[in-house]
Design an enzyme around this catalytic site. Structure first.
Site, PDB file in Angstrom:
ATOM      1  N   GLU A 182      92.790  11.697  71.013  1.00 50.10           N
ATOM      2  CA  GLU A 182      91.201  11.285  70.892  1.00 50.10           C
ATOM      3  C   GLU A 182      90.895  11.030  69.345  1.00 50.10           C
ATOM      4  O   GLU A 182      91.247  11.733  68.360  1.00 50.10           O
ATOM      5  CB  GLU A 182      90.285  12.384  71.132  1.00 50.10           C
ATOM      6  CG  GLU A 182      88.635  12.227  71.113  1.00 50.10           C
ATOM      7  CD  GLU A 182      87.710  13.212  71.670  1.00 50.10           C
ATOM      8  OE1 GLU A 182      88.171  14.511  71.556  1.00 50.10           O
ATOM      9  OE2 GLU A 182      86.714  12.808  72.166  1.00 50.10           O
TER      10      GLU A 182
ATOM     11  N   LYS B 149      83.664   7.433  76.539  1.00 48.84           N
ATOM     12  CA  LYS B 149      83.261   8.979  76.868  1.00 48.84           C
ATOM     13  C   LYS B 149      82.260   9.175  77.621  1.00 48.84           C
ATOM     14  O   LYS B 149      80.958   8.686  77.130  1.00 48.84           O
ATOM     15  CB  LYS B 149      83.559   9.841  75.705  1.00 48.84           C
ATOM     16  CG  LYS B 149      83.542  11.297  75.898  1.00 48.84           C
ATOM     17  CD  LYS B 149      83.754  11.924  74.556  1.00 48.84           C
ATOM     18  CE  LYS B 149      83.892  13.489  74.638  1.00 48.84           C
ATOM     19  NZ  LYS B 149      84.414  13.901  73.361  1.00 48.84           N
TER      20      LYS B 149
ATOM     21  N   CYS C 186      88.577  13.946  76.635  1.00 46.89           N
ATOM     22  CA  CYS C 186      88.323  15.195  76.010  1.00 46.89           C
ATOM     23  C   CYS C 186      87.015  16.127  76.793  1.00 46.89           C
ATOM     24  O   CYS C 186      87.593  16.524  78.036  1.00 46.89           O
ATOM     25  CB  CYS C 186      87.837  15.136  74.506  1.00 46.89           C
ATOM     26  SG  CYS C 186      88.119  16.935  73.650  1.00 46.89           S
TER      27      CYS C 186
HETATM   28  N1  LIG Z   1      85.811  17.879  71.688  1.00 47.51           N
HETATM   29  C1  LIG Z   1      85.442  17.896  73.076  1.00 47.51           C
HETATM   30  O1  LIG Z   1      85.018  16.737  73.407  1.00 47.51           O
HETATM   31  C2  LIG Z   1      85.510  18.925  73.890  1.00 47.51           C
HETATM   32  C3  LIG Z   1      85.835  20.172  73.452  1.00 47.51           C
HETATM   33  O2  LIG Z   1      86.237  20.328  72.320  1.00 47.51           O
HETATM   34  C4  LIG Z   1      85.574  21.217  74.449  1.00 47.51           C
HETATM   35  O3  LIG Z   1      85.297  20.971  75.634  1.00 47.51           O
HETATM   36  O4  LIG Z   1      85.641  22.452  74.346  1.00 47.51           O
END
Ligand SMILES: NC(=O)CC(=O)C(=O)O
Length: 274
Positions: free
Chosen positions: A32, A106, A147
């Site tokens: 990401e 996302k 994520c």
């Molecule tokens: N960074 C993200 O999008 C998600 C994350 O770090 C988490 O769900 O914990």
């Protein structure tokens, strides 16, 4: 590893992809936000207009060029995207001919507040995507999440219902949630849906404003960790055998045993297209 130097990040990703392909990878997954620091201040500065061509998006131009040249599929992690005056956290998937097969924005923005530990509000700068993304590639049918999207089991279930073999989640979990949730969520999504789950995180940089947990991983359809790494930069290469999916689903026929008469997940996209 990701630095504040965008040109270096692009060159570095280029050489890592070449390295992976030279070791036999047919599908490469990046982390990401790999071309920019992970911060609300950085997203607008590093954002690219992906639809406006190679000059406006050097990061995705590199991915397209390499996927064509190396004849591999690339699930290109994510980068900040500028489109119609809005910013998104976007993953581009390129086929072996260098064509853009899919773009996933996302869907679930990372807005969390764990006092004394971590507060991050992606929605300060980013807009959420509106569509689940499932894509047919030369290396199978792939569902994409970014994520925080991994925390929402319904999305993975819908991908499974649409025939996904593999879910790819570029992600950058953090030092609070990472140790407890990162592997757990991957194994849960894989086990629930009896498919492969692959994740890729930036390497940990304790000097950066947002410290990523790292630990990129491949999980099999029985919830087994097939390959993983620590928090330093690494390339993990592993074999994926889709014939095992059928075997696991026969061994443990949970899909057939589901009580759709009592509960259901609604796939609105499919419903609306009917
Ligand atoms: N960074 C993200 O999008 C998600 C994350 O770090 C988490 O769900 O914990």
């Amino acid at each position: 590893s990701v630095t504040p130097d965008k040109d270096r990040n692009i060159a570095h990703a280029r050489s890592a992809i070449q390295d992976a392909a030279s070791k036999g990878a047919q599908l490469v997954l990046l982390p990401e936000i790999w071309n920019s620091p992970y911060s609300n201040d950085s997203f607008p500065v590093y954002a690219e207009d992906i639809d406006a061509g190679a000059d406006a998006s050097p990061s995705t131009a590199m991915l397209s060029e390499l996927s064509r040249f190396l004849k591999i599929t690339i699930v290109g992690g994510s980068i900040p995207e500028l489109s119609g005056g809005r910013l998104y956290n976007t993953c581009c998937v390129f086929g072996t001919d260098g064509k853009l097969l899919a773009k996933h924005r996302k869907i679930h923005l990372f807005d969390i507040d764990i006092p004394g530990k971590i507060t991050f509000i992606e929605s300060k700068t980013l807009t959420a995507g509106e569509t689940p993304t499932i894509v047919d590639t030369e290396v199978g049918r792939i569902g994409i999440g970014i994520c925080y999207d991994i925390r929402f089991p319904e999305l993975a279930m819908i991908y499974a219902a649409r025939g996904a073999h593999l879910l790819c989640y570029p992600g950058a979990f953090n030092m609070t949630t990472g140790p407890l949730h990162w592997e757990l969520l991957q194994r849960a999504r894989a086990t629930d849906n009896q498919l492969y789950v692959a994740t890729c995180s930036p390497a940990r940089d304790t000097g950066s404003g947002y410290v990523a947990w790292g630990h990129s991983t491949l999980v099999g359809p029985f919830g087994e960790v097939l390959a993983t790494t620590e928090h330093d930069e690494a390339i993990i290469i592993a074999e994926i055998d889709y014939s095992i999916l059928e075997q696991r689903r026969t061994n443990l026929p949970v899909t057939k045993q589901r009580r759709g008469d009592l509960y259901q997940v609604v796939d609105f996209q499919r419903l609306n297209s009917q």
